[in-house]
Write a protein that holds these residues in place. Structure first.
Motif, mmCIF file in Angstrom:
data_model
loop_
_atom_site.group_PDB
_atom_site.id
_atom_site.type_symbol
_atom_site.label_atom_id
_atom_site.label_comp_id
_atom_site.label_asym_id
_atom_site.label_seq_id
_atom_site.Cartn_x
_atom_site.Cartn_y
_atom_site.Cartn_z
ATOM 1 N N LEU A 5 49.179 4.528 5.358
ATOM 2 C CA LEU A 5 48.125 3.520 5.335
ATOM 3 C C LEU A 5 47.805 3.049 6.747
ATOM 4 N N GLY A 6 48.818 2.948 7.577
ATOM 5 C CA GLY A 6 48.616 2.548 8.969
ATOM 6 C C GLY A 6 47.743 3.546 9.704
ATOM 7 N N ILE A 7 47.959 4.825 9.477
ATOM 8 C CA ILE A 7 47.153 5.866 10.112
ATOM 9 C C ILE A 7 45.719 5.778 9.605
ATOM 10 N N ARG A 8 45.568 5.603 8.282
ATOM 11 C CA ARG A 8 44.226 5.486 7.719
ATOM 12 C C ARG A 8 43.506 4.259 8.279
ATOM 13 N N THR A 9 44.211 3.148 8.404
ATOM 14 C CA THR A 9 43.619 1.929 8.946
ATOM 15 C C THR A 9 43.185 2.149 10.390
ATOM 16 N N GLN A 10 44.027 2.832 11.162
ATOM 17 C CA GLN A 10 43.712 3.103 12.561
ATOM 18 C C GLN A 10 42.477 4.000 12.653
ATOM 19 N N ILE A 11 42.427 5.032 11.831
ATOM 20 C CA ILE A 11 41.275 5.937 11.825
ATOM 21 C C ILE A 11 40.021 5.167 11.419
ATOM 22 N N HIS A 12 40.137 4.327 10.388
ATOM 23 C CA HIS A 12 38.994 3.531 9.936
ATOM 24 C C HIS A 12 38.530 2.583 11.046
ATOM 25 N N THR A 13 39.462 1.936 11.727
ATOM 26 C CA THR A 13 39.136 1.021 12.826
ATOM 27 C C THR A 13 38.427 1.766 13.943
ATOM 28 N N GLN A 14 38.888 2.986 14.266
ATOM 29 C CA GLN A 14 38.244 3.775 15.306
ATOM 30 C C GLN A 14 36.821 4.145 14.907
ATOM 31 N N LYS A 15 36.627 4.494 13.632
ATOM 32 C CA LYS A 15 35.291 4.841 13.154
ATOM 33 C C LYS A 15 34.359 3.631 13.226
ATOM 34 N N VAL A 16 34.851 2.461 12.803
ATOM 35 C CA VAL A 16 34.043 1.238 12.842
ATOM 36 C C VAL A 16 33.719 0.887 14.295
ATOM 37 N N SER A 17 34.702 1.017 15.166
ATOM 38 C CA SER A 17 34.496 0.721 16.582
ATOM 39 C C SER A 17 33.439 1.654 17.180
ATOM 40 N N LYS A 18 33.527 2.946 16.848
ATOM 41 C CA LYS A 18 32.553 3.914 17.344
ATOM 42 C C LYS A 18 31.165 3.604 16.785
ATOM 43 N N LEU A 19 31.095 3.275 15.503
ATOM 44 C CA LEU A 19 29.823 2.933 14.882
ATOM 45 C C LEU A 19 29.233 1.680 15.522
ATOM 46 N N PHE A 20 30.076 0.679 15.792
ATOM 47 C CA PHE A 20 29.616 -0.554 16.437
ATOM 48 C C PHE A 20 29.064 -0.254 17.828
ATOM 49 N N LYS A 21 29.776 0.559 18.600
ATOM 50 C CA LYS A 21 29.317 0.932 19.944
ATOM 51 C C LYS A 21 27.993 1.678 19.868
ATOM 52 N N GLU A 22 27.865 2.608 18.931
ATOM 53 C CA GLU A 22 26.615 3.352 18.775
ATOM 54 C C GLU A 22 25.477 2.423 18.366
ATOM 55 N N THR A 23 25.765 1.424 17.534
ATOM 56 C CA THR A 23 24.749 0.458 17.118
ATOM 57 C C THR A 23 24.294 -0.376 18.306
ATOM 58 N N ILE A 24 25.249 -0.833 19.125
ATOM 59 C CA ILE A 24 24.916 -1.616 20.323
ATOM 60 C C ILE A 24 24.107 -0.759 21.291
ATOM 61 N N ASP A 25 24.510 0.499 21.491
ATOM 62 C CA ASP A 25 23.763 1.405 22.372
ATOM 63 C C ASP A 25 22.337 1.593 21.868
#
Length: 109
Positions: A5-25
């Motif tokens: 679950l920790g790995i899945r959470t980390q992967i999900h957090t990375q995806k959200v972070s990348k999506l947020f950065k792409e949205t800001i860009d």
């Protein structure tokens, strides 16, 4: 299971972070595009106003400024941002002078 679950959470957090950065860009790209479009439109609108006020002929302006009529038409219609040298030449053909003024940083305080 917890580690999984920790790995899945980390992967999900990375995806959200990348999506947020792409949205800001994307937001900054759109804001820059809108500002550029508005600037192009205002430059063209002002040139047209000056030209009509002076009752100047477009072809005469183009000959004096040494630019193609299609370039002038595109500037006046807000389809392109003119280079500084082109803008200076067009303004000179209209009887104006382009002056670059350094912004006073102390006025922002």
């Amino acid at each position: 299971v917890i580690q999984m679950l920790g790995i899945r959470t980390q992967i999900h957090t990375q995806k959200v972070s990348k999506l947020f950065k792409e949205t800001i860009d994307l937001y900054y790209f759109i804001a820059k595009f809108v500002k550029t479009f508005y600037t192009m439109f205002k430059i063209g609108e002002e040139l047209k106003r000056i030209r009509l006020e002076k009752e100047a002929d477009i072809l005469e302006i183009c000959m004096k400024a040494k630019i193609c009529p299609s370039t002038y038409y595109n500037i006046e219609r807000g389809m392109t941002v003119p280079r500084v040298d082109t803008m200076a030449a067009v303004l000179e053909a209209l009887g104006y002078e382009l002056k670059l003024v350094q912004k006073d940083d102390s006025s922002n305080e």
